[in-house]
Write an enzyme that holds these catalytic residues in place. Structure first.
Site, mmCIF file in Angstrom:
data_model
loop_
_atom_site.group_PDB
_atom_site.id
_atom_site.type_symbol
_atom_site.label_atom_id
_atom_site.label_comp_id
_atom_site.label_asym_id
_atom_site.label_seq_id
_atom_site.Cartn_x
_atom_site.Cartn_y
_atom_site.Cartn_z
ATOM 1 N N GLY A 14 55.426 -11.750 -20.329
ATOM 2 C CA GLY A 14 56.029 -12.872 -21.046
ATOM 3 C C GLY A 14 55.263 -14.174 -20.898
ATOM 4 O O GLY A 14 54.026 -14.202 -20.879
ATOM 5 N N ASP A 54 59.720 -11.850 -4.002
ATOM 6 C CA ASP A 54 60.915 -12.410 -4.643
ATOM 7 C C ASP A 54 60.913 -13.928 -4.453
ATOM 8 O O ASP A 54 60.865 -14.410 -3.310
ATOM 9 C CB ASP A 54 62.147 -11.776 -3.973
ATOM 10 N N TYR A 85 67.796 -14.967 -17.910
ATOM 11 C CA TYR A 85 68.637 -15.615 -18.924
ATOM 12 C C TYR A 85 69.639 -14.644 -19.549
ATOM 13 O O TYR A 85 69.634 -14.422 -20.754
ATOM 14 C CB TYR A 85 67.788 -16.318 -19.989
ATOM 15 N N TYR A 146 73.263 -20.214 -17.255
ATOM 16 C CA TYR A 146 71.847 -20.438 -17.575
ATOM 17 C C TYR A 146 71.614 -21.905 -17.925
ATOM 18 O O TYR A 146 70.697 -22.547 -17.382
ATOM 19 C CB TYR A 146 71.436 -19.533 -18.745
ATOM 20 N N LYS A 150 69.325 -24.587 -15.861
ATOM 21 C CA LYS A 150 68.146 -25.262 -16.431
ATOM 22 C C LYS A 150 68.367 -26.776 -16.513
ATOM 23 O O LYS A 150 67.412 -27.556 -16.368
ATOM 24 C CB LYS A 150 67.816 -24.678 -17.807
ATOM 25 N N VAL A 179 61.692 -17.692 -27.432
ATOM 26 C CA VAL A 179 60.300 -17.265 -27.572
ATOM 27 C C VAL A 179 60.240 -15.744 -27.639
ATOM 28 O O VAL A 179 60.942 -15.059 -26.882
ATOM 29 C CB VAL A 179 59.448 -17.732 -26.364
ATOM 30 N N THR A 183 61.341 -9.460 -22.955
ATOM 31 C CA THR A 183 62.714 -9.613 -22.445
ATOM 32 C C THR A 183 63.620 -10.245 -23.496
ATOM 33 O O THR A 183 64.741 -9.781 -23.720
ATOM 34 C CB THR A 183 62.720 -10.467 -21.153
HETATM 35 N N1 LIG Z 1 61.743 -16.135 -23.750
HETATM 36 C C1 LIG Z 1 62.515 -17.116 -24.150
HETATM 37 O O1 LIG Z 1 63.113 -17.087 -25.248
HETATM 38 C C2 LIG Z 1 62.672 -18.354 -23.288
HETATM 39 C C3 LIG Z 1 63.163 -19.524 -23.879
HETATM 40 C C4 LIG Z 1 63.315 -20.668 -23.101
HETATM 41 C C5 LIG Z 1 62.984 -20.627 -21.752
HETATM 42 N N2 LIG Z 1 62.522 -19.466 -21.213
HETATM 43 C C6 LIG Z 1 62.213 -19.460 -19.782
HETATM 44 O O2 LIG Z 1 60.869 -19.054 -19.619
HETATM 45 C C7 LIG Z 1 60.725 -18.314 -18.411
HETATM 46 C C8 LIG Z 1 60.054 -16.972 -18.709
HETATM 47 O O3 LIG Z 1 60.774 -16.288 -19.716
HETATM 48 P P1 LIG Z 1 60.227 -14.888 -20.267
HETATM 49 O O4 LIG Z 1 60.919 -14.609 -21.536
HETATM 50 O O5 LIG Z 1 58.756 -14.882 -20.201
HETATM 51 O O6 LIG Z 1 60.819 -13.898 -19.153
HETATM 52 P P2 LIG Z 1 60.346 -12.420 -18.729
HETATM 53 O O7 LIG Z 1 61.578 -11.683 -18.370
HETATM 54 O O8 LIG Z 1 59.430 -11.864 -19.755
HETATM 55 O O9 LIG Z 1 59.467 -12.697 -17.431
HETATM 56 C C9 LIG Z 1 60.044 -13.209 -16.277
HETATM 57 C C10 LIG Z 1 59.281 -12.674 -15.090
HETATM 58 O O10 LIG Z 1 59.887 -13.230 -13.919
HETATM 59 C C11 LIG Z 1 59.980 -12.222 -12.952
HETATM 60 N N3 LIG Z 1 61.079 -12.512 -12.023
HETATM 61 C C12 LIG Z 1 62.415 -12.537 -12.287
HETATM 62 N N4 LIG Z 1 63.106 -12.761 -11.173
HETATM 63 C C13 LIG Z 1 62.204 -12.902 -10.178
HETATM 64 C C14 LIG Z 1 62.303 -13.127 -8.782
HETATM 65 N N5 LIG Z 1 63.496 -13.247 -8.183
HETATM 66 N N6 LIG Z 1 61.160 -13.216 -8.059
HETATM 67 C C15 LIG Z 1 59.933 -13.061 -8.640
HETATM 68 N N7 LIG Z 1 59.787 -12.838 -9.965
HETATM 69 C C16 LIG Z 1 60.901 -12.751 -10.717
HETATM 70 C C17 LIG Z 1 60.225 -10.930 -13.730
HETATM 71 O O11 LIG Z 1 59.865 -9.777 -12.984
HETATM 72 C C18 LIG Z 1 59.357 -11.151 -14.952
HETATM 73 O O12 LIG Z 1 58.066 -10.607 -14.811
HETATM 74 C C19 LIG Z 1 62.116 -18.205 -17.805
HETATM 75 O O13 LIG Z 1 62.306 -19.229 -16.849
HETATM 76 C C20 LIG Z 1 63.032 -18.446 -18.998
HETATM 77 O O14 LIG Z 1 64.287 -18.960 -18.644
HETATM 78 C C21 LIG Z 1 62.349 -18.332 -21.946
#
Ligand SMILES: NC(=O)c1ccc[n+]([C@@H]2O[C@H](COP(=O)([O-])OP(=O)(O)OC[C@H]3O[C@@H](n4cnc5c(N)ncnc54)[C@H](O)[C@@H]3O)[C@@H](O)[C@H]2O)c1
Length: 241
Positions: A14, A54, A85, A146, A150, A179, A183
Site C-alpha cells: 500500500g 509490531d 481502518y 478511526y 486520526k 486511496v 486493503t
Molecule cells: N488506503 C486508503 O484509502 C487510506 C486513506 C486515508 C488514509 N490512509 C492511511 O494510510 C495508511 C496506509 O494505508 P494503506 O491503505 O496503505 O494500508 P495497508 O493495509 O495497505 O498497509 C498497512 C500496513 O501496515 C501494517 N501494519 C498494520 N498494523 C501494524 C502494526 N501493529 N505494526 C506494524 N505494522 C502494521 C500492515 O501489515 C500493512 O502492511 C494508514 O495509516 C491509513 O489509515 C489510507
C-alpha cells in the site's frame, strides 16, 4: 549534503511501500517496519533494511531501531504510516476494538517518535510525517474510532511540532482521501465505496498511492524547514480544511 535516512512503518504494501520506494528514489537510505515481511518493497529499494515487528510494542520498536542504527548510523526521517481502518456501525464497536485502533493509529506514532527522537536530535535535522485521513473532515458514521484516532494524530502533529521545533525537526501530517490500495479495495472501497468518495471529490477519479508522493517529498525536502505543524489535505477536493 548528507544522505538522509528514513524509517517507514507499514512498508510491506500500500502507501507505505510507495513511500519507501519514493524516498529511495529521492536519495534516502530506507528501512521499513511492518508486522510482515516486505519482499516486494525490498525488491524495489536498493539497500533496504527490512524490519519485522509490531509498532504498538515498545520492545520490538527498540529492537528494530537498533538494527536501523547499526545499518545507517543515524536517522533523519520517520513516516508514521502503519494504520488500520475498519468500518463498523458505532453500536457494534467493543472497547477492545476501540483500544486496538487507538493503539495502532495513535499510540504507535507516539512510541515511534519517542524512540527515534534522540537520533533526530543528534542529527540536528529531522522530519516526522504522520499519515492521517480526510475522513476526519467527511466523518463517515461507520468509522468513529478511526476518525477519532486520526483527529488525535492531527493534534499530536500540531503540538509535537511546537515541542520539536527547537531541534530543527518538523512534524507534519498528510491527509489522503480514499486511496486504491489492496486493503482499501478489499474493505472500505468495496461495494461502491470508491465511487461514493469519488463523487464527493472535485477531482473526478480515484486517488492512487502515487498521488501522495509529491506531497511526501515536499514535506521531507531540505527546503521545507519552515513548514511544520501542518496537515496537508491531499483529497482531490473532497473536503476542505
Ligand atoms: N488506503 C486508503 O484509502 C487510506 C486513506 C486515508 C488514509 N490512509 C492511511 O494510510 C495508511 C496506509 O494505508 P494503506 O491503505 O496503505 O494500508 P495497508 O493495509 O495497505 O498497509 C498497512 C500496513 O501496515 C501494517 N501494519 C498494520 N498494523 C501494524 C502494526 N501493529 N505494526 C506494524 N505494522 C502494521 C500492515 O501489515 C500493512 O502492511 C494508514 O495509516 C491509513 O489509515 C489510507
Amino acid at each position: 549534503m548528507e544522505t538522509r535516512t528514513a524509517l517507514v512503518t507499514g512498508a510491506a504494501q500500500g502507501l507505505g511501500r510507495e513511500f519507501a520506494v519514493a524516498l529511495a528514489g529521492h536519495g534516502c537510505r530506507v528501512a521499513g517496519l511492518d508486522l510482515v515481511a516486505q519482499p516486494e518493497t525490498a525488491e524495489q529499494v536498493p539497500g533496504y533494511v527490512e524490519l519485522i515487528g509490531d509498532v504498538t510494542d515498545e520492545g520490538q520498536i527498540q529492537g528494530a531501531l537498533e538494527r536501523v542504527i547499526e545499518e545507517f548510523g543515524t536517522l533523519h526521517i520517520l513516516v508514521n504510516n502503519a494504520g488500520v481502518y475498519p468500518s463498523c456501525p458505532f453500536e457494534e464497536i467493543t472497547p477492545g476494538e476501540w483500544r486496538r485502533i487507538m493503539r495502532v493509529n495513535l499510540e504507535a506514532p507516539f512510541l515511534l517518535t519517542r524512540a527515534v527522537l534522540p537520533y533526530l536530535k543528534a542529527a540536528g535535522w529531522g522530519r516526522v510525517v504522520n499519515i492521517v485521513s480526510a475522513a476526519v473532515l467527511t466523518a463517515p458514521p461507520t468509522m468513529v474510532p478511526y476518525v477519532a484516532s486520526k483527529m488525535g494524530l492531527i493534534g499530536f502533529t500540531r503540538s509535537l511540532a511546537a515541542a520539536l521545533g527547537p531541534y530543527g525537526i518538523t512534524v507534519n501530517a498528510i491527509a489522503p482521501s480514499m486511496v486504491r490500495t489492496a486493503t482499501a479495495e478489499r474493505t472500505v472501497g468495496a461495494d461502491g465505496g470508491f465511487e461514493h468518495v469519488r463523487v464527493g471529490q472535485v477531482v473526478p477519479r480515484t486517488q492512487e498511492p502515487s498521488d501522495l508522493i509529491s506531497t511526501l517529498l515536499y514535506v521531507v525536502d531540505e527546503g521545507s524547514g519552515f513548514l511544520t505543524g501542518q496537515t496537508l489535505n491531499v483529497s482531490g477536493g473532497s473536503a476542505f480544511l
